[in-house]
Design a protein around this motif. Structure first.
Motif, PDB file in Angstrom:
ATOM      1  N   GLU A 121      -8.310  -5.928  -2.210  1.00 52.53           N
ATOM      2  CA  GLU A 121      -8.248  -4.810  -1.263  1.00 52.53           C
ATOM      3  C   GLU A 121      -7.352  -3.691  -1.782  1.00 52.53           C
ATOM      4  O   GLU A 121      -7.685  -2.505  -1.672  1.00 52.53           O
ATOM      5  CB  GLU A 121      -7.736  -5.301   0.096  1.00 52.53           C
ATOM      6  CG  GLU A 121      -7.608  -4.191   1.134  1.00 52.53           C
ATOM      7  CD  GLU A 121      -7.030  -4.703   2.443  1.00 52.53           C
ATOM      8  OE1 GLU A 121      -6.821  -3.874   3.347  1.00 52.53           O
ATOM      9  OE2 GLU A 121      -6.790  -5.928   2.565  1.00 52.53           O
ATOM     10  N   ASN A 122      -6.205  -4.040  -2.372  1.00 51.98           N
ATOM     11  CA  ASN A 122      -5.241  -3.034  -2.824  1.00 51.98           C
ATOM     12  C   ASN A 122      -5.442  -2.612  -4.280  1.00 51.98           C
ATOM     13  O   ASN A 122      -5.061  -1.499  -4.659  1.00 51.98           O
ATOM     14  CB  ASN A 122      -3.821  -3.562  -2.646  1.00 51.98           C
ATOM     15  CG  ASN A 122      -3.378  -3.553  -1.190  1.00 51.98           C
ATOM     16  OD1 ASN A 122      -3.588  -2.587  -0.474  1.00 51.98           O
ATOM     17  ND2 ASN A 122      -2.763  -4.648  -0.746  1.00 51.98           N
ATOM     18  N   HIS A 148       0.812  -1.216   0.000  1.00 54.76           N
ATOM     19  CA  HIS A 148       0.000   0.000   0.000  1.00 54.76           C
ATOM     20  C   HIS A 148       0.846   1.268   0.000  1.00 54.76           C
ATOM     21  O   HIS A 148       0.371   2.340  -0.417  1.00 54.76           O
ATOM     22  CB  HIS A 148      -0.961   0.000   1.193  1.00 54.76           C
ATOM     23  CG  HIS A 148      -0.330   0.257   2.518  1.00 54.76           C
ATOM     24  ND1 HIS A 148      -0.018   1.526   2.952  1.00 54.76           N
ATOM     25  CD2 HIS A 148       0.048  -0.591   3.515  1.00 54.76           C
ATOM     26  CE1 HIS A 148       0.540   1.455   4.154  1.00 54.76           C
ATOM     27  NE2 HIS A 148       0.590   0.187   4.518  1.00 54.76           N
ATOM     28  N   GLY A 172      -3.808  -3.402  -6.902  1.00 58.17           N
ATOM     29  CA  GLY A 172      -2.514  -2.963  -7.401  1.00 58.17           C
ATOM     30  C   GLY A 172      -2.419  -2.919  -8.913  1.00 58.17           C
ATOM     31  O   GLY A 172      -1.860  -1.967  -9.478  1.00 58.17           O
ATOM     32  N   GLU A 207      -0.540  -9.906  -2.303  1.00 54.13           N
ATOM     33  CA  GLU A 207      -1.113  -8.815  -1.520  1.00 54.13           C
ATOM     34  C   GLU A 207      -1.226  -7.548  -2.367  1.00 54.13           C
ATOM     35  O   GLU A 207      -2.223  -6.816  -2.298  1.00 54.13           O
ATOM     36  CB  GLU A 207      -0.259  -8.543  -0.274  1.00 54.13           C
ATOM     37  CG  GLU A 207      -0.844  -7.475   0.638  1.00 54.13           C
ATOM     38  CD  GLU A 207       0.039  -7.177   1.837  1.00 54.13           C
ATOM     39  OE1 GLU A 207      -0.251  -6.205   2.556  1.00 54.13           O
ATOM     40  OE2 GLU A 207       1.031  -7.915   2.054  1.00 54.13           O
TER      41      GLU A 207
END
Length: 254
Positions: free
Chosen positions: A75-76, A20, A78, A70
């Motif tokens: 959620e991110n 993040h 990316g 991740e």
């Protein structure tokens, strides 16, 4: 020099920052309101966008697969952020190229007729105008190249490769990076596109990406720009020539 680079990169082998941190930087560059936030300006003061992308590429390439997952998580988001930033810098890069052509044409006109005053065209705004002048942004062409390197690091994992192929705009953005003036960048782009073309359903994705390229760049025929690069190179670059031939062979035989 290579050994020195490896030693310097060794410090980054271990994950210093979570995903993040990099994404917050990129989102700030993409947010037109970011100049209003003193905190965000301080966040970006220490390093340019190009350096943030370079650090991200090293993290994507050297950290454990769980770090990459991740980064790509729901959620991110990316991959979405990276593709959005690549698209943004491509717009800046194309405007810079058009502005340079306009300047060259103006200088050529002045050299042919020194007494004639040339009006500056208002059709092309300054590339800096769509950048946020209060943010520490690097050169667009450098950011495009490192974004492609980040995508290559993601595509080195099967999980990331599948996400890139399934992404709505990722392959189109990669293909549009062929507009980069660096033959090294062009070769890297062609290697990624060739890898996509080899998988099931990849051939249609690649043709669709070059249809989009044709529309955006105003080509008369699909692959026209690529063939112009291949036939009319200013300097011989073996990596680009090999990557171009490999890509052509894969597209024709897929």
């Amino acid at each position: 020099e290579k050994k020195r680079d490896l030693i310097c990169d060794q410090e980054r082998v271990h994950a210093k920052d979570p995903p993040h941190v990099y994404l917050d930087h990129l989102r700030t560059y993409l947010d037109p309101r970011s100049n209003r936030s003193t905190r965000k300006r301080k966040l970006l003061a220490d390093s340019s966008s190009t350096q943030v992308l370079r650090d991200l590429e090293i993290s994507l390439r050297t950290n454990h697969i769980e770090w990459v997952r991740e980064f790509l998580s729901e959620e991110n988001h990316g991959l979405d952020v990276l593709v959005d930033y690549l698209s943004f810098t491509q717009v800046v890069m194309r405007r810079e190229q058009l502005l340079n052509k306009e300047k060259s044409a103006s200088m050529d006109g002045l050299s042919r007729s020194p007494t004639r005053r040339l009006k500056r065209s208002n059709t092309i705004g300054s590339p800096r105008s769509i950048k946020n002048s209060k943010l520490n942004m690097g050169e667009a062409r450098d950011d495009v190249h490192v974004c492609i390197m980040c995508l290559r690091a993601i595509m080195n994992h099967q999980y990331g490769f599948n996400l890139v192929i399934a992404h709505k705009h990722a392959i189109n953005c990669i293909a549009l990076s062929l507009n980069h003036r660096s033959l090294r960048t062009k070769a890297l782009v062609l290697e990624l596109l060739a890898a996509v073309c080899l998988v099931s359903g990849g051939h249609e994705i690649i043709l669709s990406a070059f249809d989009n390229f044709k529309q955006v760049c105003g080509e008369a025929h699909r692959f026209e720009t690529l063939m112009d690069y291949f036939k009319n190179y200013d300097e011989f670059h073996i990596d680009f020539m090999v990557a171009c031939m490999q890509f052509i062979n894969i597209v024709v035989h897929s």
